[in-house]
Design a protein around this motif. Structure first.
Motif, PDB file in Angstrom:
ATOM      1  N   MET A   1       0.945  -1.011   0.193  1.00 57.29           N
ATOM      2  CA  MET A   1      -0.041   0.065  -0.028  1.00 57.29           C
ATOM      3  C   MET A   1       0.861   1.249  -0.141  1.00 57.29           C
ATOM      4  O   MET A   1       1.937   1.174   0.611  1.00 57.29           O
ATOM      5  CB  MET A   1      -1.058   0.033   1.237  1.00 57.29           C
ATOM      6  CG  MET A   1      -1.397   1.246   1.375  1.00 57.29           C
ATOM      7  SD  MET A   1      -2.666   1.191   3.075  1.00 57.29           S
ATOM      8  CE  MET A   1      -3.512  -0.130   3.109  1.00 57.29           C
ATOM      9  N   LYS A   2       0.527   2.284  -0.542  1.00 55.55           N
ATOM     10  CA  LYS A   2       1.279   3.497  -0.817  1.00 55.55           C
ATOM     11  C   LYS A   2       0.399   4.727  -0.148  1.00 55.55           C
ATOM     12  O   LYS A   2      -0.883   4.937  -0.339  1.00 55.55           O
ATOM     13  CB  LYS A   2       1.809   3.794  -2.183  1.00 55.55           C
ATOM     14  CG  LYS A   2       2.545   3.065  -2.815  1.00 55.55           C
ATOM     15  CD  LYS A   2       2.879   3.263  -4.212  1.00 55.55           C
ATOM     16  CE  LYS A   2       4.026   2.341  -4.923  1.00 55.55           C
ATOM     17  NZ  LYS A   2       4.817   2.343  -5.819  1.00 55.55           N
ATOM     18  N   LEU A   3       1.127   5.486   0.596  1.00 56.29           N
ATOM     19  CA  LEU A   3       0.455   6.721   1.167  1.00 56.29           C
ATOM     20  C   LEU A   3       1.440   7.976   0.890  1.00 56.29           C
ATOM     21  O   LEU A   3       2.626   7.636   0.845  1.00 56.29           O
ATOM     22  CB  LEU A   3       0.459   6.592   2.632  1.00 56.29           C
ATOM     23  CG  LEU A   3      -0.752   5.546   3.269  1.00 56.29           C
ATOM     24  CD1 LEU A   3      -0.461   5.521   4.888  1.00 56.29           C
ATOM     25  CD2 LEU A   3      -1.895   6.284   2.908  1.00 56.29           C
ATOM     26  N   MET A   4       0.959   8.908   0.935  1.00 61.71           N
ATOM     27  CA  MET A   4       1.751  10.224   0.797  1.00 61.71           C
ATOM     28  C   MET A   4       1.817  10.848   2.098  1.00 61.71           C
ATOM     29  O   MET A   4       0.966  10.566   3.028  1.00 61.71           O
ATOM     30  CB  MET A   4       1.215  11.332   0.124  1.00 61.71           C
ATOM     31  CG  MET A   4       0.794  10.967  -1.508  1.00 61.71           C
ATOM     32  SD  MET A   4       2.362  10.436  -2.130  1.00 61.71           S
ATOM     33  CE  MET A   4       2.205  11.441  -3.682  1.00 61.71           C
ATOM     34  N   VAL A   5       2.979  11.315   2.567  1.00 64.00           N
ATOM     35  CA  VAL A   5       3.125  12.102   3.645  1.00 64.00           C
ATOM     36  C   VAL A   5       1.870  13.066   3.955  1.00 64.00           C
ATOM     37  O   VAL A   5       1.395  13.833   3.212  1.00 64.00           O
ATOM     38  CB  VAL A   5       4.438  13.068   3.923  1.00 64.00           C
ATOM     39  CG1 VAL A   5       4.521  13.992   4.829  1.00 64.00           C
ATOM     40  CG2 VAL A   5       5.612  12.337   3.698  1.00 64.00           C
ATOM     41  N   GLY A   6       1.078  12.928   5.132  1.00 65.80           N
ATOM     42  CA  GLY A   6      -0.002  13.521   5.786  1.00 65.80           C
ATOM     43  C   GLY A   6      -1.084  12.855   5.173  1.00 65.80           C
ATOM     44  O   GLY A   6      -2.286  13.280   5.725  1.00 65.80           O
ATOM     45  N   GLU A   7      -0.941  11.973   4.141  1.00 65.43           N
ATOM     46  CA  GLU A   7      -2.386  11.176   4.001  1.00 65.43           C
ATOM     47  C   GLU A   7      -2.723  10.182   4.862  1.00 65.43           C
ATOM     48  O   GLU A   7      -2.259   9.574   5.499  1.00 65.43           O
ATOM     49  CB  GLU A   7      -2.080  10.597   2.469  1.00 65.43           C
ATOM     50  CG  GLU A   7      -3.475   9.953   1.848  1.00 65.43           C
ATOM     51  CD  GLU A   7      -2.964   9.320   0.649  1.00 65.43           C
ATOM     52  OE1 GLU A   7      -3.742   8.630   0.015  1.00 65.43           O
ATOM     53  OE2 GLU A   7      -1.953   9.118   0.126  1.00 65.43           O
ATOM     54  N   ILE A   8      -4.129   9.945   4.951  1.00 67.16           N
ATOM     55  CA  ILE A   8      -4.828   9.243   5.945  1.00 67.16           C
ATOM     56  C   ILE A   8      -5.689   8.161   5.359  1.00 67.16           C
ATOM     57  O   ILE A   8      -6.321   8.358   4.131  1.00 67.16           O
ATOM     58  CB  ILE A   8      -5.594   9.902   7.007  1.00 67.16           C
ATOM     59  CG1 ILE A   8      -4.757  10.643   7.846  1.00 67.16           C
ATOM     60  CG2 ILE A   8      -6.503   8.936   7.793  1.00 67.16           C
ATOM     61  CD1 ILE A   8      -5.563  11.615   8.784  1.00 67.16           C
ATOM     62  N   LYS A   9      -5.444   6.783   5.518  1.00 65.84           N
ATOM     63  CA  LYS A   9      -6.271   5.719   4.574  1.00 65.84           C
ATOM     64  C   LYS A   9      -6.950   5.028   5.890  1.00 65.84           C
ATOM     65  O   LYS A   9      -6.422   4.748   6.748  1.00 65.84           O
ATOM     66  CB  LYS A   9      -5.435   5.139   3.919  1.00 65.84           C
ATOM     67  CG  LYS A   9      -6.139   3.787   3.259  1.00 65.84           C
ATOM     68  CD  LYS A   9      -5.314   3.413   2.117  1.00 65.84           C
ATOM     69  CE  LYS A   9      -6.004   2.456   1.132  1.00 65.84           C
ATOM     70  NZ  LYS A   9      -6.968   2.833  -0.126  1.00 65.84           N
ATOM     71  N   GLU A  10      -8.298   4.735   5.551  1.00 63.80           N
ATOM     72  CA  GLU A  10      -8.935   4.067   6.517  1.00 63.80           C
ATOM     73  C   GLU A  10      -8.998   2.435   6.096  1.00 63.80           C
ATOM     74  O   GLU A  10      -9.033   2.226   4.958  1.00 63.80           O
ATOM     75  CB  GLU A  10     -10.552   4.360   6.437  1.00 63.80           C
ATOM     76  CG  GLU A  10     -10.561   5.682   7.493  1.00 63.80           C
ATOM     77  CD  GLU A  10     -12.174   6.042   7.662  1.00 63.80           C
ATOM     78  OE1 GLU A  10     -12.913   5.446   7.140  1.00 63.80           O
ATOM     79  OE2 GLU A  10     -12.380   6.946   8.461  1.00 63.80           O
ATOM     80  N   ILE A  11      -8.785   1.631   6.909  1.00 59.95           N
ATOM     81  CA  ILE A  11      -8.732  -0.034   6.748  1.00 59.95           C
ATOM     82  C   ILE A  11      -9.738  -0.400   7.675  1.00 59.95           C
ATOM     83  O   ILE A  11     -10.231  -0.146   8.934  1.00 59.95           O
ATOM     84  CB  ILE A  11      -7.301  -0.198   7.299  1.00 59.95           C
ATOM     85  CG1 ILE A  11      -6.371   0.045   6.639  1.00 59.95           C
ATOM     86  CG2 ILE A  11      -7.538  -1.885   7.240  1.00 59.95           C
ATOM     87  CD1 ILE A  11      -6.127  -0.139   5.115  1.00 59.95           C
ATOM     88  N   THR A  12     -10.643  -1.089   7.193  1.00 62.28           N
ATOM     89  CA  THR A  12     -12.054  -1.662   7.793  1.00 62.28           C
ATOM     90  C   THR A  12     -11.754  -3.155   7.928  1.00 62.28           C
ATOM     91  O   THR A  12     -11.515  -3.987   6.982  1.00 62.28           O
ATOM     92  CB  THR A  12     -13.342  -1.451   6.917  1.00 62.28           C
ATOM     93  OG1 THR A  12     -13.482  -0.126   6.893  1.00 62.28           O
ATOM     94  CG2 THR A  12     -14.499  -1.913   7.774  1.00 62.28           C
ATOM     95  N   LEU A  13     -11.820  -3.715   9.099  1.00 62.31           N
ATOM     96  CA  LEU A  13     -11.704  -5.195   9.351  1.00 62.31           C
ATOM     97  C   LEU A  13     -12.879  -5.598   9.933  1.00 62.31           C
ATOM     98  O   LEU A  13     -13.476  -5.015  11.063  1.00 62.31           O
ATOM     99  CB  LEU A  13     -10.499  -5.623  10.263  1.00 62.31           C
ATOM    100  CG  LEU A  13      -9.224  -5.120   9.751  1.00 62.31           C
ATOM    101  CD1 LEU A  13      -8.183  -5.170  10.678  1.00 62.31           C
ATOM    102  CD2 LEU A  13      -8.820  -5.914   8.390  1.00 62.31           C
ATOM    103  N   SER A  14     -13.651  -6.819   9.645  1.00 63.97           N
ATOM    104  CA  SER A  14     -14.666  -7.377  10.462  1.00 63.97           C
ATOM    105  C   SER A  14     -14.179  -7.863  11.865  1.00 63.97           C
ATOM    106  O   SER A  14     -13.094  -8.293  11.896  1.00 63.97           O
ATOM    107  CB  SER A  14     -15.249  -8.498   9.609  1.00 63.97           C
ATOM    108  OG  SER A  14     -14.130  -9.411   9.642  1.00 63.97           O
ATOM    109  N   SER A  15     -15.173  -7.617  12.777  1.00 67.15           N
ATOM    110  CA  SER A  15     -14.718  -7.965  14.349  1.00 67.15           C
ATOM    111  C   SER A  15     -15.974  -8.719  14.709  1.00 67.15           C
ATOM    112  O   SER A  15     -17.174  -8.734  14.289  1.00 67.15           O
ATOM    113  CB  SER A  15     -14.419  -6.871  15.023  1.00 67.15           C
ATOM    114  OG  SER A  15     -15.729  -5.920  15.297  1.00 67.15           O
ATOM    115  N   ARG A  16     -15.678  -9.572  15.726  1.00 69.91           N
ATOM    116  CA  ARG A  16     -17.005 -10.283  16.288  1.00 69.91           C
ATOM    117  C   ARG A  16     -17.731  -9.540  16.776  1.00 69.91           C
ATOM    118  O   ARG A  16     -19.103  -9.674  16.952  1.00 69.91           O
ATOM    119  CB  ARG A  16     -16.388 -11.287  17.321  1.00 69.91           C
ATOM    120  CG  ARG A  16     -15.847 -12.467  16.657  1.00 69.91           C
ATOM    121  CD  ARG A  16     -15.438 -13.589  17.684  1.00 69.91           C
ATOM    122  NE  ARG A  16     -14.628 -14.500  17.077  1.00 69.91           N
ATOM    123  CZ  ARG A  16     -14.168 -15.547  17.561  1.00 69.91           C
ATOM    124  NH1 ARG A  16     -14.666 -15.880  19.007  1.00 69.91           N
ATOM    125  NH2 ARG A  16     -13.411 -16.419  17.056  1.00 69.91           N
ATOM    126  N   GLY A  17     -17.499  -8.434  17.649  1.00 68.90           N
ATOM    127  CA  GLY A  17     -18.207  -7.577  18.392  1.00 68.90           C
ATOM    128  C   GLY A  17     -18.908  -7.894  19.438  1.00 68.90           C
ATOM    129  O   GLY A  17     -19.685  -7.153  19.917  1.00 68.90           O
TER     130      GLY A  17
END
Length: 95
Positions: A1-17
């Protein structure tokens, strides 16, 4: 995965909850990539979640470089690093 300095990327993972397991995201180089969970004010709130909505993490590019980001799952009382659910190699580049 690539990001720029200052960039924010969201990652979503399933959880049991159901509160039986908690998801933890860590970066092996916090100076390059910062990992956070915006929906949790205190980091311990994972114990109080009683629904099955997915866990959302934010990865933020801090400085140019490469970092390994690992998402693990473990029981709240469990010691050690837990079971790896997902791993990303994140390359942060200048704008």
């Amino acid at each position: 995965m690539k990001l720029m300095v200052g960039e924010i990327k969201e990652i979503t993972l399933s959880s049991r909850g159901d509160g039986s397991r908690q998801l933890i995201g860590t970066s092996d180089n916090q100076e390059v990539v910062e990992v956070s969970r915006p929906e949790l004010a205190p980091a311990v709130d994972t114990l109080k979640q009683a629904n099955s909505k997915p866990a959302i993490f934010q990865l933020k590019g801090i400085t140019v470089g490469t970092a390994n980001v690992v998402f693990t799952e473990k029981q709240p009382a469990e010691t050690g690093s837990g079971q790896v659910k997902k791993t990303y190699v994140v390359q942060v580049m200048s704008k």
